[in-house]
Design a protein around this motif. Sequence first.
Motif, PDB file in Angstrom:
ATOM      1  N   ALA A 150     -32.743  -1.967  48.398  1.00  0.00           N
ATOM      2  CA  ALA A 150     -32.339  -0.611  48.800  1.00  0.00           C
ATOM      3  C   ALA A 150     -32.494  -0.429  50.312  1.00  0.00           C
ATOM      4  O   ALA A 150     -31.629   0.159  50.968  1.00  0.00           O
ATOM      5  N   THR A 151     -33.573  -0.946  50.871  1.00  0.00           N
ATOM      6  CA  THR A 151     -33.797  -0.856  52.314  1.00  0.00           C
ATOM      7  C   THR A 151     -32.689  -1.584  53.080  1.00  0.00           C
ATOM      8  O   THR A 151     -32.195  -1.085  54.090  1.00  0.00           O
ATOM      9  N   ALA A 152     -32.287  -2.757  52.576  1.00  0.00           N
ATOM     10  CA  ALA A 152     -31.184  -3.499  53.213  1.00  0.00           C
ATOM     11  C   ALA A 152     -29.906  -2.674  53.189  1.00  0.00           C
ATOM     12  O   ALA A 152     -29.153  -2.653  54.169  1.00  0.00           O
ATOM     13  N   LEU A 153     -29.648  -1.987  52.078  1.00  0.00           N
ATOM     14  CA  LEU A 153     -28.460  -1.131  51.981  1.00  0.00           C
ATOM     15  C   LEU A 153     -28.538   0.044  52.962  1.00  0.00           C
ATOM     16  O   LEU A 153     -27.564   0.350  53.654  1.00  0.00           O
ATOM     17  N   LYS A 154     -29.695   0.692  53.025  1.00  0.00           N
ATOM     18  CA  LYS A 154     -29.862   1.871  53.887  1.00  0.00           C
ATOM     19  C   LYS A 154     -29.641   1.550  55.356  1.00  0.00           C
ATOM     20  O   LYS A 154     -29.268   2.419  56.133  1.00  0.00           O
ATOM     21  N   LYS A 155     -29.857   0.291  55.730  1.00  0.00           N
ATOM     22  CA  LYS A 155     -29.665  -0.110  57.128  1.00  0.00           C
ATOM     23  C   LYS A 155     -28.195  -0.182  57.523  1.00  0.00           C
ATOM     24  O   LYS A 155     -27.876  -0.132  58.711  1.00  0.00           O
ATOM     25  N   ILE A 156     -27.284  -0.309  56.525  1.00  0.00           N
ATOM     26  CA  ILE A 156     -25.886  -0.527  56.900  1.00  0.00           C
ATOM     27  C   ILE A 156     -24.869   0.420  56.283  1.00  0.00           C
ATOM     28  O   ILE A 156     -23.719   0.403  56.689  1.00  0.00           O
ATOM     29  N   VAL A 157     -25.268   1.241  55.300  1.00  0.00           N
ATOM     30  CA  VAL A 157     -24.302   2.161  54.688  1.00  0.00           C
ATOM     31  C   VAL A 157     -24.915   3.550  54.489  1.00  0.00           C
ATOM     32  O   VAL A 157     -26.127   3.705  54.512  1.00  0.00           O
ATOM     33  N   PHE A 158     -24.037   4.515  54.273  1.00  0.00           N
ATOM     34  CA  PHE A 158     -24.477   5.890  54.011  1.00  0.00           C
ATOM     35  C   PHE A 158     -24.123   6.325  52.600  1.00  0.00           C
ATOM     36  O   PHE A 158     -24.186   7.499  52.275  1.00  0.00           O
ATOM     37  N   ASN A 159     -23.757   5.372  51.759  1.00  0.00           N
ATOM     38  CA  ASN A 159     -23.413   5.673  50.364  1.00  0.00           C
ATOM     39  C   ASN A 159     -24.650   6.140  49.607  1.00  0.00           C
ATOM     40  O   ASN A 159     -25.772   5.854  50.018  1.00  0.00           O
ATOM     41  N   PRO A 160     -24.426   6.811  48.458  1.00  0.00           N
ATOM     42  CA  PRO A 160     -25.577   7.114  47.595  1.00  0.00           C
ATOM     43  C   PRO A 160     -26.174   5.785  47.104  1.00  0.00           C
ATOM     44  O   PRO A 160     -25.430   4.885  46.688  1.00  0.00           O
ATOM     45  N   ILE A 161     -27.487   5.646  47.207  1.00  0.00           N
ATOM     46  CA  ILE A 161     -28.171   4.427  46.765  1.00  0.00           C
ATOM     47  C   ILE A 161     -29.124   4.792  45.645  1.00  0.00           C
ATOM     48  O   ILE A 161     -29.997   5.641  45.810  1.00  0.00           O
ATOM     49  N   ILE A 162     -28.938   4.163  44.508  1.00  0.00           N
ATOM     50  CA  ILE A 162     -29.776   4.410  43.340  1.00  0.00           C
ATOM     51  C   ILE A 162     -30.591   3.141  43.128  1.00  0.00           C
ATOM     52  O   ILE A 162     -30.039   2.043  42.999  1.00  0.00           O
ATOM     53  N   THR A 163     -31.919   3.292  43.119  1.00  0.00           N
ATOM     54  CA  THR A 163     -32.811   2.140  43.046  1.00  0.00           C
ATOM     55  C   THR A 163     -33.511   2.089  41.697  1.00  0.00           C
ATOM     56  O   THR A 163     -34.022   3.102  41.213  1.00  0.00           O
ATOM     57  N   SER A 164     -33.544   0.913  41.114  1.00  0.00           N
ATOM     58  CA  SER A 164     -34.245   0.680  39.855  1.00  0.00           C
ATOM     59  C   SER A 164     -35.735   0.980  40.037  1.00  0.00           C
ATOM     60  O   SER A 164     -36.310   0.669  41.082  1.00  0.00           O
ATOM     61  N   SER A 165     -36.370   1.602  39.041  1.00  0.00           N
ATOM     62  CA  SER A 165     -37.794   1.929  39.144  1.00  0.00           C
ATOM     63  C   SER A 165     -38.677   0.682  39.134  1.00  0.00           C
ATOM     64  O   SER A 165     -39.789   0.698  39.644  1.00  0.00           O
ATOM     65  N   LYS A 166     -38.177  -0.394  38.535  1.00  0.00           N
ATOM     66  CA  LYS A 166     -38.855  -1.693  38.571  1.00  0.00           C
ATOM     67  C   LYS A 166     -37.800  -2.736  38.903  1.00  0.00           C
ATOM     68  O   LYS A 166     -36.657  -2.609  38.486  1.00  0.00           O
ATOM     69  N   PRO A 167     -38.177  -3.789  39.644  1.00  0.00           N
ATOM     70  CA  PRO A 167     -37.167  -4.767  40.063  1.00  0.00           C
ATOM     71  C   PRO A 167     -36.814  -5.778  38.966  1.00  0.00           C
ATOM     72  O   PRO A 167     -37.029  -6.976  39.101  1.00  0.00           O
ATOM     73  N   THR A 168     -36.269  -5.271  37.880  1.00  0.00           N
ATOM     74  CA  THR A 168     -35.779  -6.157  36.813  1.00  0.00           C
ATOM     75  C   THR A 168     -34.339  -5.766  36.498  1.00  0.00           C
ATOM     76  O   THR A 168     -33.959  -4.598  36.627  1.00  0.00           O
ATOM     77  N   GLN A 169     -33.547  -6.732  36.054  1.00  0.00           N
ATOM     78  CA  GLN A 169     -32.160  -6.436  35.724  1.00  0.00           C
ATOM     79  C   GLN A 169     -32.082  -5.471  34.550  1.00  0.00           C
ATOM     80  O   GLN A 169     -31.222  -4.586  34.523  1.00  0.00           O
ATOM     81  N   LYS A 170     -32.981  -5.611  33.593  1.00  0.00           N
ATOM     82  CA  LYS A 170     -32.967  -4.736  32.420  1.00  0.00           C
ATOM     83  C   LYS A 170     -33.149  -3.268  32.824  1.00  0.00           C
ATOM     84  O   LYS A 170     -32.399  -2.393  32.395  1.00  0.00           O
ATOM     85  N   ILE A 171     -34.128  -2.999  33.670  1.00  0.00           N
ATOM     86  CA  ILE A 171     -34.379  -1.624  34.129  1.00  0.00           C
ATOM     87  C   ILE A 171     -33.219  -1.142  35.004  1.00  0.00           C
ATOM     88  O   ILE A 171     -32.798   0.007  34.911  1.00  0.00           O
ATOM     89  N   LEU A 172     -32.688  -2.037  35.849  1.00  0.00           N
ATOM     90  CA  LEU A 172     -31.553  -1.659  36.687  1.00  0.00           C
ATOM     91  C   LEU A 172     -30.356  -1.244  35.829  1.00  0.00           C
ATOM     92  O   LEU A 172     -29.739  -0.210  36.071  1.00  0.00           O
ATOM     93  N   PHE A 173     -30.041  -2.010  34.792  1.00  0.00           N
ATOM     94  CA  PHE A 173     -28.892  -1.663  33.945  1.00  0.00           C
ATOM     95  C   PHE A 173     -29.131  -0.362  33.186  1.00  0.00           C
ATOM     96  O   PHE A 173     -28.219   0.437  32.996  1.00  0.00           O
ATOM     97  N   HIS A 174     -30.381  -0.120  32.806  1.00  0.00           N
ATOM     98  CA  HIS A 174     -30.714   1.157  32.171  1.00  0.00           C
ATOM     99  C   HIS A 174     -30.509   2.308  33.172  1.00  0.00           C
ATOM    100  O   HIS A 174     -29.970   3.366  32.820  1.00  0.00           O
ATOM    101  N   THR A 175     -30.919   2.093  34.410  1.00  0.00           N
ATOM    102  CA  THR A 175     -30.743   3.087  35.477  1.00  0.00           C
ATOM    103  C   THR A 175     -29.256   3.402  35.671  1.00  0.00           C
ATOM    104  O   THR A 175     -28.872   4.569  35.814  1.00  0.00           O
ATOM    105  N   ILE A 176     -28.426   2.376  35.654  1.00  0.00           N
ATOM    106  CA  ILE A 176     -26.979   2.555  35.819  1.00  0.00           C
ATOM    107  C   ILE A 176     -26.408   3.347  34.645  1.00  0.00           C
ATOM    108  O   ILE A 176     -25.620   4.290  34.836  1.00  0.00           O
ATOM    109  N   GLN A 177     -26.842   2.997  33.434  1.00  0.00           N
ATOM    110  CA  GLN A 177     -26.364   3.733  32.241  1.00  0.00           C
ATOM    111  C   GLN A 177     -26.721   5.205  32.352  1.00  0.00           C
ATOM    112  O   GLN A 177     -25.901   6.079  32.056  1.00  0.00           O
ATOM    113  N   GLN A 178     -27.951   5.501  32.772  1.00  0.00           N
ATOM    114  CA  GLN A 178     -28.383   6.886  32.906  1.00  0.00           C
ATOM    115  C   GLN A 178     -27.562   7.617  33.981  1.00  0.00           C
ATOM    116  O   GLN A 178     -27.213   8.778  33.820  1.00  0.00           O
TER     117      GLN A 178
END
Length: 181
Positions: A150-178
């Motif tokens: 997320a920090t890498a993204l914030k350095k180069i874009v102004f898009n909405p950035i949604i970050t997974s609460s834990k750095p796992t693909q499973k949690i990230l995909f749940h975050t996307i679904q929500q």
Amino acid sequence: TESESQVIVTSNIAAKWITKYAINIPNWKIACMTGKTQDVFVTNEWKKLIVLTDQKSELLAENVEKVFSKSQKVYFITGDRHLNIIPLYLSKKGFDIETIITYHTKEVEQNMEVNYDGIIFLSPSAVKSFFRQHKISIEIPLFAIGETTATALKKIVFNPIITSSKPTQKILFHTIQQFFK
């Protein structure tokens, strides 16, 4: 008896390399990231070697300081593109740390010709590679697997950035679904 080597692994690719090329299970104490990195060791029956896990490099480094011995070298097994948080922290605390590079990250060029509803990023190097080649609409939400990405993204874009609460693909995909509900 041979003393245990002290090893830190923060990448599942490095963990796969270790478990693939080790002739037998070594006499190691392993500190590793939770999620896929830890899963590789568990799947390959190395679970008993894991003495520490954490989902953030900073916390892993702080806990390594409490558990590993300064009188013995610490091996940081990683790829060529890694954050220096752990080696810098442990060096400052008086540890002799040796970084062992097990793989090189290559940027893959891909052309994107479609506007997507969202874009997923699993690493800071993926962010760099993607935006070196693509321009996207500022409205497209970007999904980051963890705070570092997320920090890498914030350095180069102004898009909405949604970050997974834990750095796992499973949690990230749940975050996307929500997000898209």
